[in-house]
Design a protein around this motif. Structure first.
Motif, short mmCIF file in Angstrom:
data_model
loop_
_atom_site.label_atom_id
_atom_site.label_comp_id
_atom_site.label_asym_id
_atom_site.label_seq_id
_atom_site.Cartn_x
_atom_site.Cartn_y
_atom_site.Cartn_z
N UNK A 28 -25.81 -22.54 -15.85
CA UNK A 28 -24.41 -22.44 -15.66
C UNK A 28 -23.97 -23.54 -14.76
N UNK A 29 -24.90 -24.07 -13.83
CA UNK A 29 -24.36 -25.32 -13.09
C UNK A 29 -24.32 -26.48 -14.07
N UNK A 30 -24.99 -26.49 -15.03
CA UNK A 30 -25.04 -27.64 -15.88
C UNK A 30 -23.90 -27.39 -16.87
N UNK A 31 -23.59 -26.27 -17.29
CA UNK A 31 -22.69 -26.01 -18.21
C UNK A 31 -21.30 -26.34 -17.68
N UNK A 32 -21.07 -26.02 -16.30
CA UNK A 32 -19.93 -26.26 -15.59
C UNK A 32 -19.79 -27.93 -15.43
N UNK A 33 -20.69 -28.62 -15.06
CA UNK A 33 -20.68 -30.01 -15.11
C UNK A 33 -20.25 -30.67 -16.31
N UNK A 34 -20.79 -30.11 -17.29
CA UNK A 34 -20.55 -30.83 -18.64
C UNK A 34 -18.98 -30.55 -19.11
N UNK A 274 -18.09 -5.73 -17.37
CA UNK A 274 -17.25 -6.88 -16.59
C UNK A 274 -18.42 -7.99 -16.03
N UNK A 275 -19.21 -7.58 -15.47
CA UNK A 275 -20.08 -8.69 -15.02
C UNK A 275 -20.64 -9.72 -16.06
N UNK A 276 -20.91 -9.17 -17.16
CA UNK A 276 -21.62 -9.92 -18.05
C UNK A 276 -20.50 -10.98 -18.62
N UNK A 277 -19.24 -10.54 -18.46
CA UNK A 277 -18.29 -11.42 -18.91
C UNK A 277 -17.79 -12.16 -17.66
N UNK A 278 -18.53 -12.22 -16.59
CA UNK A 278 -18.32 -13.44 -15.54
C UNK A 278 -17.31 -12.82 -14.81
N UNK A 279 -16.89 -11.29 -14.95
CA UNK A 279 -15.87 -10.76 -13.56
C UNK A 279 -16.95 -10.19 -12.63
N UNK A 280 -16.26 -9.74 -11.70
CA UNK A 280 -17.15 -9.39 -10.58
C UNK A 280 -16.79 -7.87 -10.09
N UNK A 289 -11.15 -11.47 2.00
CA UNK A 289 -11.65 -12.65 2.20
C UNK A 289 -11.73 -13.27 0.67
N UNK A 290 -11.59 -12.66 -0.29
CA UNK A 290 -11.57 -13.46 -1.64
C UNK A 290 -10.01 -13.91 -1.78
N UNK A 291 -9.11 -12.94 -1.47
CA UNK A 291 -7.66 -13.61 -1.68
C UNK A 291 -7.41 -14.68 -0.71
N UNK A 292 -8.21 -14.71 0.06
CA UNK A 292 -7.86 -15.97 1.09
C UNK A 292 -8.43 -17.03 1.00
N UNK A 293 -9.42 -17.10 -0.25
CA UNK A 293 -10.38 -17.99 -0.58
C UNK A 293 -11.44 -18.34 0.48
N UNK A 294 -11.83 -17.56 1.13
CA UNK A 294 -12.94 -17.67 1.93
C UNK A 294 -14.21 -17.18 1.59
N UNK A 295 -14.00 -16.16 0.54
CA UNK A 295 -15.34 -15.82 -0.30
C UNK A 295 -15.17 -16.32 -1.64
N UNK A 296 -16.01 -17.24 -2.02
CA UNK A 296 -15.79 -17.75 -3.49
C UNK A 296 -17.17 -17.59 -4.37
N UNK A 297 -16.77 -16.71 -5.17
CA UNK A 297 -17.89 -16.35 -5.99
C UNK A 297 -18.18 -17.47 -7.00
N UNK A 298 -19.38 -17.67 -7.42
CA UNK A 298 -19.71 -18.63 -8.44
C UNK A 298 -19.59 -17.98 -9.97
N UNK A 302 -17.70 -20.10 -12.70
CA UNK A 302 -18.07 -20.37 -14.02
C UNK A 302 -17.02 -19.99 -15.13
N UNK A 303 -16.23 -18.75 -14.62
CA UNK A 303 -15.36 -18.06 -15.66
C UNK A 303 -14.23 -19.15 -15.85
N UNK A 304 -13.71 -19.74 -14.80
CA UNK A 304 -12.74 -20.69 -14.74
C UNK A 304 -13.16 -21.85 -15.91
#
Length: 313
Positions: A28-34, A274-280, A289-298, A302-304
Protein backbone atom coordinates in the motif's frame (compact mmCIF):
# COMPACT_ATOMS: atom_id res chain seq x y z
CA UNK A 1 11.60 12.78 -2.73
CA UNK A 2 12.47 9.13 -3.30
CA UNK A 3 10.32 6.11 -2.45
CA UNK A 4 12.47 5.52 0.63
CA UNK A 5 12.04 9.14 1.77
CA UNK A 6 8.29 8.89 1.15
CA UNK A 7 8.23 5.83 3.41
CA UNK A 8 9.95 7.85 6.12
CA UNK A 9 7.40 10.62 5.69
CA UNK A 10 4.56 8.13 6.08
CA UNK A 11 6.09 6.59 9.19
CA UNK A 12 6.19 10.06 10.72
CA UNK A 13 2.70 10.87 9.50
CA UNK A 14 0.74 7.79 10.53
CA UNK A 15 0.92 7.72 14.32
CA UNK A 16 -1.51 7.48 17.21
CA UNK A 17 -2.17 10.29 19.66
CA UNK A 18 0.85 9.38 21.82
CA UNK A 19 3.22 9.26 18.87
CA UNK A 20 3.41 5.50 18.32
CA UNK A 21 3.69 4.71 14.60
CA UNK A 22 1.17 2.45 12.94
CA UNK A 23 2.26 -0.53 10.84
CA UNK A 24 2.55 0.36 7.17
CA UNK A 25 1.86 -2.26 4.51
CA UNK A 26 4.68 -2.15 1.95
CA UNK A 27 2.38 -2.77 -1.00
CA UNK A 28 0.00 0.00 0.00
CA UNK A 29 2.93 2.34 0.65
CA UNK A 30 4.14 1.77 -2.90
CA UNK A 31 0.62 2.30 -4.28
CA UNK A 32 0.27 5.59 -2.43
CA UNK A 33 3.64 6.78 -3.75
CA UNK A 34 2.58 5.93 -7.29
CA UNK A 35 -0.50 8.15 -6.97
CA UNK A 36 1.75 11.21 -6.68
CA UNK A 37 4.59 10.06 -8.94
CA UNK A 38 2.77 11.20 -12.06
CA UNK A 39 5.71 10.83 -14.45
CA UNK A 40 6.60 7.43 -12.97
CA UNK A 41 10.28 8.25 -12.54
CA UNK A 42 10.46 6.93 -8.96
CA UNK A 43 10.86 10.40 -7.52
CA UNK A 44 8.47 13.13 -6.39
CA UNK A 45 9.58 16.41 -7.93
CA UNK A 46 8.54 19.82 -6.63
CA UNK A 47 5.18 19.91 -8.43
CA UNK A 48 4.34 16.33 -7.51
CA UNK A 49 5.14 16.95 -3.85
CA UNK A 50 3.06 20.15 -3.89
CA UNK A 51 0.11 18.06 -5.02
CA UNK A 52 0.88 15.44 -2.35
CA UNK A 53 0.96 18.15 0.30
CA UNK A 54 -2.17 20.04 -0.73
CA UNK A 55 -4.41 17.10 -1.64
CA UNK A 56 -3.24 14.45 0.80
CA UNK A 57 -1.04 15.47 3.73
CA UNK A 58 -3.10 18.54 4.64
CA UNK A 59 -6.28 16.42 4.81
CA UNK A 60 -4.56 13.81 6.97
CA UNK A 61 -3.27 16.32 9.52
CA UNK A 62 -6.27 18.70 9.35
CA UNK A 63 -9.37 16.60 8.59
CA UNK A 64 -12.85 18.11 8.35
CA UNK A 65 -15.20 15.90 10.32
CA UNK A 66 -18.90 15.06 10.17
CA UNK A 67 -20.65 13.14 12.96
CA UNK A 68 -23.48 11.20 11.33
CA UNK A 69 -26.11 9.99 13.83
CA UNK A 70 -28.33 7.40 12.17
CA UNK A 71 -31.95 6.73 13.16
CA UNK A 72 -31.85 6.99 16.97
CA UNK A 73 -35.65 6.89 16.93
CA UNK A 74 -38.24 5.68 19.39
CA UNK A 75 -39.54 2.80 17.29
CA UNK A 76 -36.06 1.25 17.06
CA UNK A 77 -35.51 1.58 20.81
CA UNK A 78 -38.78 0.71 22.56
CA UNK A 79 -41.40 0.90 19.84
CA UNK A 80 -42.74 -1.32 17.06
CA UNK A 81 -39.30 -2.31 15.73
CA UNK A 82 -37.26 -2.30 18.94
CA UNK A 83 -33.95 -4.01 18.17
CA UNK A 84 -33.83 -5.59 21.64
CA UNK A 85 -36.41 -8.09 20.33
CA UNK A 86 -34.07 -9.41 17.63
CA UNK A 87 -31.31 -12.02 17.70
CA UNK A 88 -28.49 -9.84 19.07
CA UNK A 89 -30.79 -8.54 21.86
CA UNK A 90 -28.97 -5.21 21.94
CA UNK A 91 -30.51 -2.20 23.66
CA UNK A 92 -30.84 0.77 21.37
CA UNK A 93 -31.06 3.30 24.21
CA UNK A 94 -27.45 2.51 25.14
CA UNK A 95 -26.17 4.56 22.20
CA UNK A 96 -27.70 7.77 23.57
CA UNK A 97 -25.23 8.57 26.39
CA UNK A 98 -22.28 7.63 24.19
CA UNK A 99 -23.44 9.95 21.41
CA UNK A 100 -24.26 12.74 23.87
CA UNK A 101 -20.80 12.50 25.41
CA UNK A 102 -19.21 12.86 21.98
CA UNK A 103 -21.40 15.87 21.16
CA UNK A 104 -20.53 17.49 24.49
CA UNK A 105 -16.77 16.97 24.31
CA UNK A 106 -15.77 16.98 20.63
CA UNK A 107 -15.98 19.85 18.18
CA UNK A 108 -17.22 18.29 14.96
CA UNK A 109 -17.31 20.49 11.89
CA UNK A 110 -20.71 19.09 10.90
CA UNK A 111 -23.35 17.09 12.79
CA UNK A 112 -26.01 15.15 10.88
CA UNK A 113 -29.17 13.47 12.16
CA UNK A 114 -30.87 10.95 9.88
CA UNK A 115 -34.40 9.65 10.40
CA UNK A 116 -36.56 6.99 8.85
CA UNK A 117 -39.66 8.88 7.69
CA UNK A 118 -42.16 6.46 6.20
CA UNK A 119 -45.68 7.00 4.82
CA UNK A 120 -48.40 4.62 6.00
CA UNK A 121 -48.37 2.70 2.73
CA UNK A 122 -44.63 1.94 2.66
CA UNK A 123 -43.72 -1.32 0.94
CA UNK A 124 -41.39 -2.38 3.77
CA UNK A 125 -44.35 -2.85 6.12
CA UNK A 126 -45.55 -6.43 6.38
CA UNK A 127 -49.08 -5.04 6.61
CA UNK A 128 -48.75 -3.66 3.06
CA UNK A 129 -47.34 -6.71 1.29
CA UNK A 130 -50.61 -7.42 -0.53
CA UNK A 131 -50.66 -3.89 -1.98
CA UNK A 132 -47.58 -4.34 -4.17
CA UNK A 133 -47.10 -7.03 -6.87
CA UNK A 134 -44.44 -9.63 -6.17
CA UNK A 135 -41.96 -10.83 -8.76
CA UNK A 136 -42.17 -14.54 -9.73
CA UNK A 137 -38.76 -15.08 -8.10
CA UNK A 138 -40.02 -14.01 -4.67
CA UNK A 139 -39.22 -16.82 -2.19
CA UNK A 140 -42.37 -16.04 -0.19
CA UNK A 141 -45.93 -15.52 -1.41
CA UNK A 142 -47.71 -12.37 -0.29
CA UNK A 143 -50.45 -14.34 1.49
CA UNK A 144 -47.85 -16.22 3.56
CA UNK A 145 -45.43 -13.38 4.30
CA UNK A 146 -44.47 -12.63 7.89
CA UNK A 147 -42.25 -10.09 9.66
CA UNK A 148 -38.56 -10.55 8.74
CA UNK A 149 -39.38 -12.56 5.61
CA UNK A 150 -37.64 -11.47 2.41
CA UNK A 151 -39.82 -10.90 -0.63
CA UNK A 152 -39.05 -9.67 -4.14
CA UNK A 153 -41.29 -6.93 -5.48
CA UNK A 154 -41.92 -6.59 -9.19
CA UNK A 155 -40.97 -3.40 -11.01
CA UNK A 156 -38.05 -1.73 -12.71
CA UNK A 157 -35.83 -2.55 -11.01
CA UNK A 158 -37.16 -5.52 -9.09
CA UNK A 159 -36.56 -5.01 -5.39
CA UNK A 160 -35.60 -7.43 -2.64
CA UNK A 161 -37.27 -6.34 0.59
CA UNK A 162 -37.17 -7.53 4.18
CA UNK A 163 -40.61 -7.04 5.71
CA UNK A 164 -40.82 -5.09 8.96
CA UNK A 165 -43.66 -4.05 11.26
CA UNK A 166 -44.97 -0.53 10.53
CA UNK A 167 -42.39 1.83 12.01
CA UNK A 168 -41.22 5.45 11.98
CA UNK A 169 -44.42 6.65 10.35
CA UNK A 170 -44.22 10.34 9.51
CA UNK A 171 -45.08 12.68 12.41
CA UNK A 172 -45.68 9.77 14.80
CA UNK A 173 -44.15 9.23 18.25
CA UNK A 174 -42.23 6.27 16.87
CA UNK A 175 -40.50 8.45 14.28
CA UNK A 176 -39.29 10.96 16.87
CA UNK A 177 -35.68 10.89 18.03
CA UNK A 178 -35.15 9.46 21.50
CA UNK A 179 -36.08 12.22 23.98
CA UNK A 180 -32.72 12.06 25.76
CA UNK A 181 -30.64 12.45 22.58
CA UNK A 182 -28.81 15.77 22.49
CA UNK A 183 -29.75 18.00 19.55
CA UNK A 184 -27.16 20.56 18.48
CA UNK A 185 -27.80 23.84 16.72
CA UNK A 186 -26.95 24.08 13.04
CA UNK A 187 -27.11 20.34 12.35
CA UNK A 188 -28.10 18.85 9.03
CA UNK A 189 -31.29 16.76 8.95
CA UNK A 190 -31.88 13.88 6.56
CA UNK A 191 -35.33 12.27 6.36
CA UNK A 192 -35.34 9.10 4.29
CA UNK A 193 -37.74 6.36 3.23
CA UNK A 194 -40.58 8.70 2.33
CA UNK A 195 -41.04 7.15 -1.13
CA UNK A 196 -43.58 4.37 -0.48
CA UNK A 197 -42.26 2.21 -3.34
CA UNK A 198 -38.64 1.78 -2.25
CA UNK A 199 -36.84 1.42 1.07
CA UNK A 200 -33.99 3.68 2.12
CA UNK A 201 -31.65 2.31 4.75
CA UNK A 202 -28.75 4.66 4.00
CA UNK A 203 -28.66 8.36 4.79
CA UNK A 204 -27.12 8.86 1.32
CA UNK A 205 -29.23 6.84 -1.15
CA UNK A 206 -32.29 4.64 -1.39
CA UNK A 207 -31.68 0.88 -1.46
CA UNK A 208 -31.53 0.72 -5.27
CA UNK A 209 -29.34 3.84 -5.43
CA UNK A 210 -31.84 5.47 -7.78
CA UNK A 211 -32.31 8.66 -5.81
CA UNK A 212 -30.10 10.40 -3.27
CA UNK A 213 -30.85 12.48 -0.22
CA UNK A 214 -28.41 15.26 -1.08
CA UNK A 215 -26.24 14.42 1.93
CA UNK A 216 -23.08 13.78 -0.09
CA UNK A 217 -23.43 17.15 -1.82
CA UNK A 218 -24.04 18.97 1.46
CA UNK A 219 -21.00 17.37 3.09
CA UNK A 220 -18.78 18.25 0.13
CA UNK A 221 -20.04 21.84 0.18
CA UNK A 222 -18.77 22.01 3.77
CA UNK A 223 -15.42 20.48 2.88
CA UNK A 224 -15.97 17.30 4.88
CA UNK A 225 -13.26 14.67 4.51
CA UNK A 226 -14.02 12.30 7.42
CA UNK A 227 -17.41 10.80 8.32
CA UNK A 228 -17.91 9.27 11.77
CA UNK A 229 -20.99 7.02 11.69
CA UNK A 230 -23.06 5.79 14.64
CA UNK A 231 -26.64 4.94 15.61
CA UNK A 232 -29.20 2.19 14.95
CA UNK A 233 -29.03 -0.44 13.56
CA UNK A 234 -25.41 -1.38 12.94
CA UNK A 235 -26.13 -4.07 10.36
CA UNK A 236 -28.99 -2.24 8.63
CA UNK A 237 -29.19 1.55 8.32
CA UNK A 238 -25.85 2.36 9.97
CA UNK A 239 -24.09 -0.20 7.82
CA UNK A 240 -25.73 1.00 4.62
CA UNK A 241 -24.79 4.58 5.49
CA UNK A 242 -21.16 3.72 6.23
CA UNK A 243 -20.92 1.68 3.04
CA UNK A 244 -22.25 4.54 0.94
CA UNK A 245 -19.95 7.01 2.70
CA UNK A 246 -17.02 4.85 1.58
CA UNK A 247 -18.46 4.58 -1.94
CA UNK A 248 -18.70 8.36 -2.08
CA UNK A 249 -15.01 8.67 -1.24
CA UNK A 250 -15.27 9.88 2.34
CA UNK A 251 -12.79 8.59 4.89
CA UNK A 252 -15.22 6.59 6.98
CA UNK A 253 -15.07 5.67 10.66
CA UNK A 254 -17.62 3.46 12.44
CA UNK A 255 -17.94 4.35 16.13
CA UNK A 256 -18.60 0.85 17.41
CA UNK A 257 -19.80 1.50 20.96
CA UNK A 258 -22.18 4.21 19.70
CA UNK A 259 -24.01 1.62 17.56
CA UNK A 260 -26.43 -1.20 18.30
CA UNK A 261 -27.63 -3.82 15.84
CA UNK A 262 -29.96 -6.69 14.99
CA UNK A 263 -27.94 -9.84 14.22
CA UNK A 264 -24.56 -10.67 15.78
CA UNK A 265 -23.13 -12.32 12.67
CA UNK A 266 -24.28 -9.51 10.39
CA UNK A 267 -22.82 -6.88 12.73
CA UNK A 268 -19.43 -8.58 12.59
CA UNK A 269 -19.66 -9.01 8.81
CA UNK A 270 -20.45 -5.31 8.41
CA UNK A 271 -17.42 -4.29 10.48
CA UNK A 272 -15.15 -6.58 8.48
CA UNK A 273 -16.48 -5.14 5.21
CA UNK A 274 -15.81 -1.59 6.37
CA UNK A 275 -12.22 -2.46 7.22
CA UNK A 276 -11.73 -4.27 3.90
CA UNK A 277 -12.85 -1.08 2.16
CA UNK A 278 -10.22 0.94 4.08
CA UNK A 279 -12.58 2.36 6.65
CA UNK A 280 -11.86 1.93 10.35
CA UNK A 281 -13.85 0.73 13.35
CA UNK A 282 -13.08 2.49 16.63
CA UNK A 283 -14.29 3.13 20.16
CA UNK A 284 -15.78 6.51 21.04
CA UNK A 285 -12.76 7.25 23.26
CA UNK A 286 -10.65 7.42 20.08
CA UNK A 287 -12.85 9.89 18.20
CA UNK A 288 -11.54 13.16 19.65
CA UNK A 289 -7.89 12.58 18.77
CA UNK A 290 -8.87 11.56 15.24
CA UNK A 291 -11.09 14.63 14.76
CA UNK A 292 -8.21 16.80 15.96
CA UNK A 293 -5.77 15.15 13.55
CA UNK A 294 -3.55 13.74 16.30
CA UNK A 295 -4.43 10.10 15.62
CA UNK A 296 -3.77 9.48 11.94
CA UNK A 297 -4.68 6.05 10.56
CA UNK A 298 -2.85 4.60 7.55
CA UNK A 299 -6.06 2.98 6.30
CA UNK A 300 -7.64 6.40 5.91
CA UNK A 301 -4.52 7.76 4.24
CA UNK A 302 -4.63 4.90 1.77
CA UNK A 303 -8.34 5.43 1.18
CA UNK A 304 -7.72 9.11 0.37
CA UNK A 305 -4.84 8.32 -1.95
CA UNK A 306 -6.92 5.80 -3.90
CA UNK A 307 -9.74 8.34 -4.14
CA UNK A 308 -7.32 10.92 -5.54
CA UNK A 309 -6.21 8.37 -8.10
CA UNK A 310 -9.79 7.66 -9.13
CA UNK A 311 -10.76 11.31 -9.50
CA UNK A 312 -7.63 12.21 -11.48
CA UNK A 313 -8.22 9.62 -14.19
Amino acid sequence: MSVVEFGGLCRALFRNDVGKPYHLDARKLAEMFSVFDKNEDGYLDREEFKMCWSKWIKTIVRPVSAFLIVDVQNDFINGSLAICNFQAQQKGEEVVPVINEALDTIKFDVVVYSMDWHPNDHLSFVTNVLKYPLHPTSPVKAEEAKTCDKVVYDGDPIKEQILWPPHCIQDSWGAELHPDLKIVDGALWIKKGHNPEIDSYSAFFDNAKISDTGLSRQLRQRGVTDVFVCGIATDVCVGATATHALDEGFRTILVDDACRGVCTDEIEKLKQNIMKANGVVINSTEVKSMVQGRDRRPELGYKLAMRLQETSQ
